[in-house]
Design a protein around this motif. Structure first.
Motif, PDB file in Angstrom:
ATOM      1  N   PRO A 209      83.546 -22.863  70.068  1.00  0.00           N
ATOM      2  CA  PRO A 209      84.221 -22.399  71.449  1.00  0.00           C
ATOM      3  C   PRO A 209      84.046 -20.916  71.468  1.00  0.00           C
ATOM      4  N   GLU A 210      84.137 -19.916  70.160  1.00  0.00           N
ATOM      5  CA  GLU A 210      84.155 -18.738  70.465  1.00  0.00           C
ATOM      6  C   GLU A 210      82.900 -18.005  70.802  1.00  0.00           C
ATOM      7  N   ASN A 211      81.588 -18.814  70.928  1.00  0.00           N
ATOM      8  CA  ASN A 211      80.394 -18.144  70.877  1.00  0.00           C
ATOM      9  C   ASN A 211      79.458 -18.913  72.085  1.00  0.00           C
ATOM     10  N   ILE A 212      80.039 -19.238  73.047  1.00  0.00           N
ATOM     11  CA  ILE A 212      79.310 -19.982  74.089  1.00  0.00           C
ATOM     12  C   ILE A 212      78.624 -18.906  75.071  1.00  0.00           C
ATOM     13  N   PRO A 213      77.320 -18.999  75.164  1.00  0.00           N
ATOM     14  CA  PRO A 213      76.625 -17.755  76.083  1.00  0.00           C
ATOM     15  C   PRO A 213      77.059 -17.974  77.362  1.00  0.00           C
ATOM     16  N   VAL A 214      77.154 -16.613  77.967  1.00  0.00           N
ATOM     17  CA  VAL A 214      77.745 -16.495  79.572  1.00  0.00           C
ATOM     18  C   VAL A 214      76.600 -16.971  80.334  1.00  0.00           C
ATOM     19  N   ASP A 215      76.882 -18.045  80.835  1.00  0.00           N
ATOM     20  CA  ASP A 215      75.843 -18.704  82.048  1.00  0.00           C
ATOM     21  C   ASP A 215      76.398 -19.854  82.358  1.00  0.00           C
ATOM     22  N   ASP A 216      77.037 -19.927  83.818  1.00  0.00           N
ATOM     23  CA  ASP A 216      77.770 -20.886  84.161  1.00  0.00           C
ATOM     24  C   ASP A 216      76.965 -21.908  85.215  1.00  0.00           C
ATOM     25  N   THR A 217      75.543 -22.085  85.101  1.00  0.00           N
ATOM     26  CA  THR A 217      75.025 -23.005  85.873  1.00  0.00           C
ATOM     27  C   THR A 217      75.349 -24.123  85.729  1.00  0.00           C
ATOM     28  N   VAL A 218      75.365 -24.943  86.914  1.00  0.00           N
ATOM     29  CA  VAL A 218      75.742 -26.373  86.980  1.00  0.00           C
ATOM     30  C   VAL A 218      74.841 -27.150  87.637  1.00  0.00           C
ATOM     31  N   SER A 219      74.496 -28.375  86.983  1.00  0.00           N
ATOM     32  CA  SER A 219      73.752 -29.411  87.555  1.00  0.00           C
ATOM     33  C   SER A 219      74.353 -30.884  87.028  1.00  0.00           C
ATOM     34  N   VAL A 220      73.577 -31.886  87.780  1.00  0.00           N
ATOM     35  CA  VAL A 220      73.934 -33.025  86.956  1.00  0.00           C
ATOM     36  C   VAL A 220      73.337 -33.090  85.787  1.00  0.00           C
ATOM     37  N   VAL A 221      73.961 -33.563  84.664  1.00  0.00           N
ATOM     38  CA  VAL A 221      73.257 -33.779  83.293  1.00  0.00           C
ATOM     39  C   VAL A 221      73.571 -35.186  83.056  1.00  0.00           C
ATOM     40  N   HIS A 222      72.391 -35.748  82.254  1.00  0.00           N
ATOM     41  CA  HIS A 222      72.355 -37.007  81.674  1.00  0.00           C
ATOM     42  C   HIS A 222      72.960 -37.072  80.628  1.00  0.00           C
TER      43      HIS A 222
END
Length: 366
Positions: A209-222
């Motif tokens: 949780p402390e090392n998540i890349p900064v990128d909040d792209t959103v799509s449907v994911v399988h």
């Protein structure tokens, strides 16, 4: 010359096809037939029910009538983890995606009345084609293998570029913070199902949780996209349906895509939890794309320059797989696991945790 030892059955033999319905998953077939007569357009009995061999989590049945074949997916009977086995969510996403031209089966009905077969279920078309369980694609020629992987790649890229709002899936998940929510979810599942202490899992629950890349792209994911969750055309090297949407949501496409890349980095000793492994194969001679080629194909299709932070994504996906398999271990303990292979799979939690921590260390974890 035989040494007398029985050959290990292939994944194709173990998981493909149907069997008689397991005693623990039987239901009143006449009651189901009456329900289908009332709710499934064009249904005409009599009805015969078989159970698919594959399907770890939600028991899946083949429904056969003289003129048509259907598939029924249900919640398993017994004690269940909160939010698990959400067949109503599966039904919603498959219906929406089929309606916008994605390779998903036609659905007929969702039954939330436990009085029909004992648990919630939905019914969809059975898409006639091939489900291939071996990622090295034995029996296919070099050119065909490449085309199958190319179609797998193109299908996933299509999914990730669908306008989920226009498809009616704007409320299918919470946009943003996908990795934080997923790590929290699988951490809770792991703790709820824990059968032994694994130090690496505890470290990962702190580090990820402390090392998540900064990128909040959103799509449907399988959520579980791999070769054996697709149906190929009966004769052509083309994906015609994607199955098993239980883990789907609105999420980050790179979490989904890098999960589909796991077989390239998965150790080949059976720790894959279903993903299989092509790590040590001579991919060039087989006609299968390398990991780098597969990533490049996806990036071109989704207009990405490349994928940074691969080590984080692999650490996350190994951790997530370990959490999923720990859930299966918990169901073995509680007597609700739906596959005869579940106990064997639950033994892979520790090896997956070790792999996850190895990639976390590559990404800078101490």
């Amino acid at each position: 010359m035989s040494n007398g030892a029985a050959a290990e059955p292939s994944r194709q033999d173990q998981f493909s096809g149907t069997k008689d319905v397991a005693d623990s998953h039987r239901f009143d077939e006449k009651r189901l037939e009456a329900y289908m007569e009332a709710h499934v357009e064009g249904f005409k009995g009599p009805l015969t029910v078989k159970q698919f061999k594959g399907g770890q989590s939600n028991p899946t049945y083949q429904l056969i009538t003289p003129g048509h074949k259907y598939v029924l997916r249900r919640k398993p009977p017994g004690k269940l983890l909160p939010s698990a086995h959400a067949v109503d969510r599966e039904y919603k996403v498959i219906t929406a995606l089929h309606n916008v031209g994605f390779a998903a089966p036609r659905t007929y009905c969702l039954c939330e009345d436990d009085g029909v077969i004992g648990t919630m279920f939905y019914i969809m078309d059975m898409v006639e084609g091939r489900v291939l369980w071996e990622p090295l694609l034995p029996g296919q020629d070099k050119a065909t293998r490449w085309k199958i992987y190319d179609s797998l790649n193109a299908t996933m890229a299509h999914l990730h570029t669908i306008d989920y709002e226009k498809a009616g899936l704007g409320d299918f998940g919470k946009p943003g913070n996908y990795f934080a929510r997923q790590v929290s979810r699988w951490s809770k599942q792991y703790v709820a199902s824990e059968t032994e202490t694994i130090a690496e899992m505890n470290r990962l629950m702190e580090w990820l949780p402390e090392n998540i890349p900064v990128d909040d792209t959103v799509s449907v994911v399988h959520g579980d996209y791999r070769l054996d969750n697709t149906v190929l055309h009966p004769t052509e090297p083309k994906v015609i349906a994607v199955l098993d949407w239980e883990l789907s949501t609105l999420g980050h496409p790179l979490g989904d895509f890098t999960y589909s890349c796991m077989q390239w980095v998965m150790p080949g000793q059976g720790t894959g939890g279903g993903t299989g492994s092509i790590q040590t194969a001579d991919l060039k001679s087989l006609g299968i794309p390398t990991l780098e080629e597969y990533i490049k194909m996806y990036c071109e299709r989704t207009n990405r320059a490349g994928i940074d932070n691969l080590d984080f994504y692999f650490a996350y996906n190994f951790f997530r797989l370990a959490g999923i398999l720990q859930g299966i271990a918990g169901r073995v303990r509680d007597g609700t696991a739906s596959s005869e292979h579940a106990k064997q799979m639950s033994q892979n939690v520790r090896p997956l945790a070790l792999e996850a921590w190895k990639y976390a260390q590559r990404a800078g974890a101490k």
